[in-house]
Design an enzyme around this catalytic site. Structure first.
Site, PDB file in Angstrom:
ATOM      1  N   LYS A  90      -1.629   4.740   8.356  1.00 19.37           N
ATOM      2  CA  LYS A  90      -0.860   5.051   7.335  1.00 19.37           C
ATOM      3  C   LYS A  90      -1.600   4.958   6.164  1.00 19.37           C
ATOM      4  O   LYS A  90      -1.271   5.864   5.067  1.00 19.37           O
ATOM      5  CB  LYS A  90       0.210   3.635   7.032  1.00 19.37           C
ATOM      6  CG  LYS A  90       0.730   3.342   5.423  1.00 19.37           C
ATOM      7  CD  LYS A  90       1.271   2.221   5.477  1.00 19.37           C
ATOM      8  CE  LYS A  90       2.038   2.103   4.044  1.00 19.37           C
ATOM      9  NZ  LYS A  90       2.391   0.793   3.536  1.00 19.37           N
ATOM     10  N   LYS A  99      -7.794   1.859  -3.178  1.00 16.92           N
ATOM     11  CA  LYS A  99      -7.416   1.491  -1.915  1.00 16.92           C
ATOM     12  C   LYS A  99      -7.635   2.584  -0.824  1.00 16.92           C
ATOM     13  O   LYS A  99      -8.140   2.262   0.266  1.00 16.92           O
ATOM     14  CB  LYS A  99      -6.168   0.798  -1.717  1.00 16.92           C
ATOM     15  CG  LYS A  99      -5.758   0.399  -0.318  1.00 16.92           C
ATOM     16  CD  LYS A  99      -6.219  -0.797   0.006  1.00 16.92           C
ATOM     17  CE  LYS A  99      -5.554  -1.341   1.506  1.00 16.92           C
ATOM     18  NZ  LYS A  99      -4.295  -2.023   1.366  1.00 16.92           N
ATOM     19  N   THR A 152       0.783  -1.261  -0.057  1.00 14.67           N
ATOM     20  CA  THR A 152       0.060  -0.034   0.006  1.00 14.67           C
ATOM     21  C   THR A 152       0.807   1.351   0.008  1.00 14.67           C
ATOM     22  O   THR A 152       1.535   1.424   0.985  1.00 14.67           O
ATOM     23  CB  THR A 152      -0.887  -0.035   1.429  1.00 14.67           C
ATOM     24  OG1 THR A 152      -1.801  -0.997   1.114  1.00 14.67           O
ATOM     25  CG2 THR A 152      -1.740   1.223   1.110  1.00 14.67           C
TER      26      THR A 152
END
Length: 290
Positions: free
Chosen positions: A239, A164, A89
């Protein structure tokens, strides 16, 4: 049988590699001796050795800078045509930078971040959101199908990371407002089971409630039943939220609720709860106003 190198054998990469090994030759690398030893497939002392001669390379790494460094090193070490799949990611801009770097070297790249956590990685039921050219997506799909139940091509390079970031921003907001509603219900004398039975069948339902309910004895398997041992740690949620905020700033998008969620999770992580499941933020809500 095709060969795929898996670089990064941690909590997610390890079980993903194990599933790949059921259908493909796997060559693994991780900086951790323990992670390498846990994989029932050949492992190597460097990423470059693991990738040598492989048809494809899967990276599952902590951040964009490391992804750029590792893939750059692999491209320098072996200029043969390969498919690179990055399931880390990272920022959209980083994914697009890596895509350009790989394409200029004559290879193919997809960004394919995942949803589903460690449980999904172990069970082979991850959801992949994929950015990249059609040809690269078609080449990556047989590998992804071994690891996931849902594989969606989202468009050009970076779009996997884009969706995402958007998805997890929604999830964070859902988890916070669900926590607030549950605590409000508690203080009004509402039983958790009654709350769940109504809301899970009404317009307020969400994955945050139906799968990840932040109270015990309501949803089997939710982290709340195990002292919030993470399926998806708060540090990782922070994050992802920070990456979403970077994209929001780059695009001039006013994400009011997303910004509030990022601030709430930053406080939660900074107060020592980075290793708890992100649903544990209900404890922070309970601590307020008492």
């Amino acid at each position: 049988m095709k060969t795929i190198a898996v670089i990064g054998l941690g909590n997610m990469g390890g079980p993903m590699a194990a599933n790949l090994a059921k259908e493909f030759n796997v060559r693994g690398f991780d900086v951790s001796d323990k992670a390498r030893a846990a994989l029932d497939a050949p492992t190597f002392d460097t990423a470059e050795e693991a990738a040598q001669g492989a048809d494809a390379v899967l990276t599952m790494l902590p951040n964009g800078e490391l992804v750029k460094k590792v893939i750059g090193s692999l491209l320098e070490a072996d200029n043969g045509e390969k498919l690179y799949i990055d399931s880390s990611t990272i920022a959209v801009s980083d994914a697009r930078e890596v895509a350009q770097m790989v394409q200029e070297a004559g290879s193919h790249f997809v960004d394919a971040p995942v949803s589903g956590g460690v449980a999904g990685a172990t069970a082979g039921t991850l959801a992949f959101m994929v950015g990249g050219e059609e040809e690269a997506f078609a080449a990556a799909k047989p590998y992804l199908e071994v690891m996931g139940r849902s594989i969606t091509h989202c468009g050009v390079s970076g779009n996997g990371q884009a969706v995402k970031a958007c998805n997890n921003m929604i999830l964070a907001v859902h988890q916070i407002v669900l926590a607030e509603a549950l605590v409000l219900g508690e203080r009004l004398g509402l039983d958790h089971q009654a709350f769940f039975d109504v809301v899970s069948n009404a317009t307020g339902n969400s994955w945050a409630l139906s799968v990840n309910a932040p109270v015990p004895d309501v949803v089997p398997g939710s982290p709340a039943n195990n002292n919030f041992k993470p399926g998806f740690a708060s540090a990782l949620m922070l994050k992802d939220l920070n990456l979403a905020m970077v994209s929001a700033e780059e695009t001039g998008t006013d994400t009011v609720l997303g910004k509030i969620a990022a601030e709430q999770y930053a406080k939660f992580v900074d107060s020592g709860h980075a290793g708890l499941d992100f649903s544990a933020i209900i404890n922070e809500v309970r601590a307020k106003g008492q």
